[in-house]
Design a protein around this motif. Sequence first.
Motif, PDB file in Angstrom:
ATOM      1  N   ILE A 107       2.821  -5.669   9.769  1.00 11.19           N
ATOM      2  CA  ILE A 107       2.960  -4.926   8.504  1.00 11.19           C
ATOM      3  C   ILE A 107       1.892  -4.069   8.299  1.00 11.19           C
ATOM      4  CG2 ILE A 107       4.293  -4.971   6.634  1.00 11.19           C
ATOM      5  CD1 ILE A 107       5.698  -5.617   7.701  1.00 11.19           C
ATOM      6  N   VAL A 108       1.360  -2.926   8.495  1.00  6.26           N
ATOM      7  CA  VAL A 108       0.359  -2.334   7.328  1.00  6.26           C
ATOM      8  C   VAL A 108       0.520  -0.859   6.403  1.00  6.26           C
ATOM      9  CG1 VAL A 108      -1.692  -0.685   7.893  1.00  6.26           C
ATOM     10  CG2 VAL A 108      -1.305  -1.355   9.493  1.00  6.26           C
ATOM     11  N   SER A 109      -0.419  -1.809   4.742  1.00  8.13           N
ATOM     12  CA  SER A 109       0.105  -1.123   4.067  1.00  8.13           C
ATOM     13  C   SER A 109      -0.622   0.248   4.402  1.00  8.13           C
ATOM     14  CB  SER A 109      -0.796  -2.130   2.888  1.00  8.13           C
ATOM     15  OG  SER A 109      -2.400  -1.982   2.824  1.00  8.13           O
ATOM     16  N   LYS A 110      -0.571   1.057   2.643  1.00 10.22           N
ATOM     17  CA  LYS A 110      -0.235   2.159   2.960  1.00 10.22           C
ATOM     18  C   LYS A 110      -2.130   2.601   2.367  1.00 10.22           C
ATOM     19  CE  LYS A 110       3.184   4.818   1.946  1.00 10.22           C
ATOM     20  NZ  LYS A 110       3.756   6.118   0.753  1.00 10.22           N
ATOM     21  N   ALA A 111      -2.577   0.766   1.992  1.00  6.96           N
ATOM     22  CA  ALA A 111      -3.985   1.288   1.345  1.00  6.96           C
ATOM     23  C   ALA A 111      -4.650   0.857   2.135  1.00  6.96           C
ATOM     24  CB  ALA A 111      -4.377  -0.012   0.483  1.00  6.96           C
ATOM     25  N   THR A 112      -4.507   0.094   3.560  1.00  3.65           N
ATOM     26  CA  THR A 112      -5.370  -0.200   4.311  1.00  3.65           C
ATOM     27  C   THR A 112      -4.868   1.469   5.299  1.00  3.65           C
ATOM     28  OG1 THR A 112      -3.966  -2.164   4.885  1.00  3.65           O
ATOM     29  CG2 THR A 112      -5.282  -1.781   7.331  1.00  3.65           C
ATOM     30  N   ILE A 113      -4.307   1.865   5.761  1.00  4.83           N
ATOM     31  CA  ILE A 113      -4.457   2.920   6.882  1.00  4.83           C
ATOM     32  C   ILE A 113      -5.265   4.341   5.261  1.00  4.83           C
ATOM     33  CG2 ILE A 113      -2.819   5.426   7.345  1.00  4.83           C
ATOM     34  CD1 ILE A 113      -0.955   3.132   7.228  1.00  4.83           C
ATOM     35  N   ALA A 114      -5.102   4.259   4.025  1.00  3.55           N
ATOM     36  CA  ALA A 114      -5.929   5.282   3.442  1.00  3.55           C
ATOM     37  C   ALA A 114      -7.859   4.661   3.655  1.00  3.55           C
ATOM     38  CB  ALA A 114      -5.517   5.186   2.184  1.00  3.55           C
ATOM     39  N   ASN A 115      -8.159   3.486   3.767  1.00  2.00           N
ATOM     40  CA  ASN A 115      -9.305   2.878   3.815  1.00  2.00           C
ATOM     41  C   ASN A 115      -9.899   3.642   4.944  1.00  2.00           C
ATOM     42  OD1 ASN A 115     -11.813   1.493   3.080  1.00  2.00           O
ATOM     43  ND2 ASN A 115     -10.762  -0.544   3.250  1.00  2.00           N
ATOM     44  N   PRO A 116     -10.777   4.265   4.927  1.00  2.93           N
ATOM     45  CA  PRO A 116     -11.670   4.957   5.742  1.00  2.93           C
ATOM     46  C   PRO A 116     -12.541   3.798   6.569  1.00  2.93           C
ATOM     47  CG  PRO A 116     -13.047   5.889   3.970  1.00  2.93           C
ATOM     48  CD  PRO A 116     -11.230   4.651   3.412  1.00  2.93           C
ATOM     49  N   LYS A 117     -12.777   2.681   6.381  1.00  2.00           N
ATOM     50  CA  LYS A 117     -13.772   1.531   6.468  1.00  2.00           C
ATOM     51  C   LYS A 117     -12.102   0.457   6.868  1.00  2.00           C
ATOM     52  CE  LYS A 117     -17.265   1.640   3.671  1.00  2.00           C
ATOM     53  NZ  LYS A 117     -18.483   0.843   2.301  1.00  2.00           N
ATOM     54  N   SER A 118     -10.959   0.466   7.342  1.00  2.00           N
ATOM     55  CA  SER A 118     -10.118  -0.132   7.913  1.00  2.00           C
ATOM     56  C   SER A 118     -10.520   0.359   9.528  1.00  2.00           C
ATOM     57  CB  SER A 118      -8.837  -0.289   7.224  1.00  2.00           C
ATOM     58  OG  SER A 118      -8.123   1.005   7.243  1.00  2.00           O
TER      59      SER A 118
END
Length: 130
Positions: A5-16
Motif C-alpha cells: 500500500i503506497v500513499s499519495k504522499a509517498t508517490i508525490a515525494n521526490p525523495k521516496s
Amino acid sequence: MREQIVSKATIANPKSKYGDANASTRHFILQRLSGVSNIVFLGFLIFIVVRLAGQDRAEMVEVIGNAWIGLPFAVLLVIVTLHMHNGMRDILEDYFAGRTYSLYMMLNTMWTLAIAVIGVFSILKLVFWG
C-alpha cells in the motif's frame, strides 16, 4: 502475494523510492523510439495502401510478396505490436494491481505475441513462398 500500500504522499515525494527507475526509463525510451519509428513507417504503410487500392487479390499478393515491401512491412508489424504492448502496459499499471494486473499483463503479452507471430509468418509466407 501481498500488495504494497503506497500513499499519495509517498508517490508525490521526490525523495521516496517508488518503482524501478531503470525499468521505467527503459520503458519510456522504448515507447518514444517505437512511436517515432511508427511515424517513419507510416509513409511506407500509406504507400502500400494507396498502391493496393482497387487491386485484386493476385496484385496484392504480388506487391506484399516483393521482398523490398514485405520484409519492411513485417518489421513494421513487430514494432507496432511492441508499441501496442507497452501502451497497454501503461494502462494496466494505472488501473489494476496484484493478481488482476498479473493476469491482464499475461493476456496482453500473449495477445500481442500472437498478433506479431501470425502476422510476420503470414507476410514471410507471401515473400518466400508466394
